[in-house]
Scaffold this motif. Structure first.
Motif, short mmCIF file in Angstrom:
data_model
loop_
_atom_site.label_atom_id
_atom_site.label_comp_id
_atom_site.label_asym_id
_atom_site.label_seq_id
_atom_site.Cartn_x
_atom_site.Cartn_y
_atom_site.Cartn_z
N VAL A 136 0.85 -1.19 0.00
CA VAL A 136 0.00 0.00 0.00
C VAL A 136 0.89 1.24 0.00
O VAL A 136 1.78 1.38 0.84
N ASP A 137 0.63 2.15 -0.96
CA ASP A 137 1.38 3.41 -1.04
C ASP A 137 0.60 4.58 -0.47
O ASP A 137 1.19 5.51 0.08
N TRP A 138 -0.72 4.59 -0.61
CA TRP A 138 -1.55 5.64 -0.01
C TRP A 138 -3.01 5.19 0.04
O TRP A 138 -3.39 4.25 -0.63
N ALA A 139 -3.80 5.89 0.85
CA ALA A 139 -5.22 5.56 0.98
C ALA A 139 -6.01 6.81 1.38
O ALA A 139 -5.45 7.76 1.93
N ARG A 140 -7.30 6.79 1.06
CA ARG A 140 -8.24 7.86 1.44
C ARG A 140 -9.53 7.24 1.93
O ARG A 140 -9.92 6.17 1.48
N ASP A 141 -10.22 7.97 2.79
CA ASP A 141 -11.54 7.59 3.28
C ASP A 141 -12.37 8.86 3.34
O ASP A 141 -12.10 9.74 4.16
N ASP A 142 -13.34 8.99 2.44
CA ASP A 142 -14.13 10.21 2.31
C ASP A 142 -15.62 9.89 2.31
O ASP A 142 -16.03 8.78 1.95
N PRO A 143 -16.45 10.88 2.63
CA PRO A 143 -17.89 10.67 2.48
C PRO A 143 -18.22 10.38 1.02
O PRO A 143 -17.55 10.90 0.11
N ALA A 144 -19.23 9.56 0.77
CA ALA A 144 -19.66 9.26 -0.60
C ALA A 144 -20.01 10.57 -1.30
O ALA A 144 -20.60 11.47 -0.70
N ALA A 145 -19.65 10.66 -2.59
CA ALA A 145 -19.79 11.94 -3.28
C ALA A 145 -20.52 11.84 -4.61
O ALA A 145 -20.37 12.71 -5.45
N ASP A 146 -21.34 10.81 -4.80
CA ASP A 146 -21.99 10.68 -6.11
C ASP A 146 -23.51 10.75 -6.04
O ASP A 146 -24.21 10.28 -6.92
N ALA A 147 -24.05 11.37 -5.00
CA ALA A 147 -25.51 11.47 -4.87
C ALA A 147 -26.13 12.21 -6.05
O ALA A 147 -27.28 11.98 -6.39
N PHE A 148 -25.35 13.07 -6.70
CA PHE A 148 -25.87 13.82 -7.86
C PHE A 148 -26.26 12.90 -9.01
O PHE A 148 -27.00 13.30 -9.91
N LEU A 149 -25.82 11.64 -9.01
CA LEU A 149 -26.18 10.69 -10.06
C LEU A 149 -27.47 9.92 -9.76
O LEU A 149 -27.96 9.20 -10.63
N ALA A 150 -28.00 10.07 -8.56
CA ALA A 150 -29.23 9.35 -8.21
C ALA A 150 -30.33 9.70 -9.21
O ALA A 150 -30.55 10.86 -9.53
N GLY A 151 -30.98 8.69 -9.73
CA GLY A 151 -32.06 8.90 -10.68
C GLY A 151 -31.60 9.31 -12.07
O GLY A 151 -32.41 9.70 -12.91
N SER A 152 -30.32 9.21 -12.35
CA SER A 152 -29.76 9.67 -13.63
C SER A 152 -30.01 8.69 -14.78
O SER A 152 -29.84 9.04 -15.93
N GLY A 153 -30.35 7.47 -14.45
CA GLY A 153 -30.52 6.46 -15.48
C GLY A 153 -29.24 5.73 -15.83
O GLY A 153 -29.24 4.86 -16.70
N ASN A 154 -28.13 6.04 -15.17
CA ASN A 154 -26.88 5.33 -15.43
C ASN A 154 -27.02 3.86 -15.07
O ASN A 154 -27.79 3.50 -14.18
N ILE A 155 -26.28 3.04 -15.78
CA ILE A 155 -26.21 1.62 -15.46
C ILE A 155 -25.08 1.45 -14.45
O ILE A 155 -23.94 1.81 -14.73
N TRP A 156 -25.41 0.91 -13.30
CA TRP A 156 -24.42 0.76 -12.24
C TRP A 156 -23.81 -0.64 -12.27
O TRP A 156 -24.48 -1.60 -12.63
N GLY A 157 -22.56 -0.73 -11.89
CA GLY A 157 -21.89 -2.02 -11.78
C GLY A 157 -22.54 -2.86 -10.69
O GLY A 157 -22.97 -2.35 -9.66
N GLU A 158 -22.64 -4.15 -10.96
CA GLU A 158 -23.25 -5.10 -10.03
C GLU A 158 -22.30 -6.27 -9.82
O GLU A 158 -21.23 -6.34 -10.40
N ARG A 159 -22.73 -7.22 -9.02
CA ARG A 159 -21.97 -8.43 -8.77
C ARG A 159 -22.42 -9.51 -9.74
O ARG A 159 -23.48 -9.43 -10.34
#
Length: 176
Positions: A136-159
């Motif tokens: 590991v060289d570096w890491a970050r932990d931030d609040p989620a920042a993609d709420a603006f995409l909610a309801g956008s119709g984007n296809i989200w990655g799944e399992r």
């Protein structure tokens, strides 16, 4: 002619080796244990600090660690390979994104970046991991920042098996 054949074989070997991390990452992101496990020889050894041991235990460890995440997305960067006969050594840069749920129920974005230090072996014409370590060289932990995409119709990655990757019929153009 022999030198050309040697260069061709070396290029084919490097390509086969460089596909290992891509399949490894797909196995992690899609929570596909069988795909992840298939990249390692049965006697392979991993040392990640948080996990040290064999291939079966490692595949189980990864599935358990990632199953509680909302999603994961791994990116491969520089991929350097040095071949020495039927053995090779490599360094693969990576960035690993993890959407997790924090202790208070809030979604968080964790990014870990570093390098894999690998040893590969070719057996019966097939290359697989014989050793893999994560640095590991570096890491970050931030609040989620993609709420603006909610309801956008984007296809989200799944399992697996729900991800678009596995929906081969949907990739065919409908007949007109």
């Amino acid at each position: 002619m022999e030198a050309t054949e040697d260069l061709t074989q070396q290029a084919l070997d490097k390509l086969a080796i460089m596909e290992l991390p891509a399949r490894y990452m797909r196995g992690l992101d899609r929570l596909d244990r069988d795909l992840l496990r298939a990249q390692f020889w049965d006697d392979a050894w991993m040392d990640y600090g948080i996990y040290t041991g064999g291939a079966d235990g490692f595949a189980d460890f990864c599935m358990e660690a990632l199953s509680s995440h909302v999603r994961n997305h791994h990116i491969i960067g520089q991929n350097l390979v040095e071949i020495d006969g039927d053995q090779a050594y490599g360094e693969v840069y990576f960035q690993a994104y993890h959407r997790i749920v924090g202790e208070e129920g809030e979604e968080r974005d964790v990014v870990i970046a570093g390098r894999y230090v690998d040893r590969y072996q070719k057996r019966a014409g097939i290359w697989k991991f014989a050793y893999r370590s994560e640095v590991v060289d570096w890491a970050r932990d931030d609040p989620a920042a993609d709420a603006f995409l909610a309801g956008s119709g984007n296809i989200w990655g799944e399992r697996k098996p729900d991800d678009s990757l596995y929906q081969r019929d949907a990739m065919k153009r409908p007949a007109s």
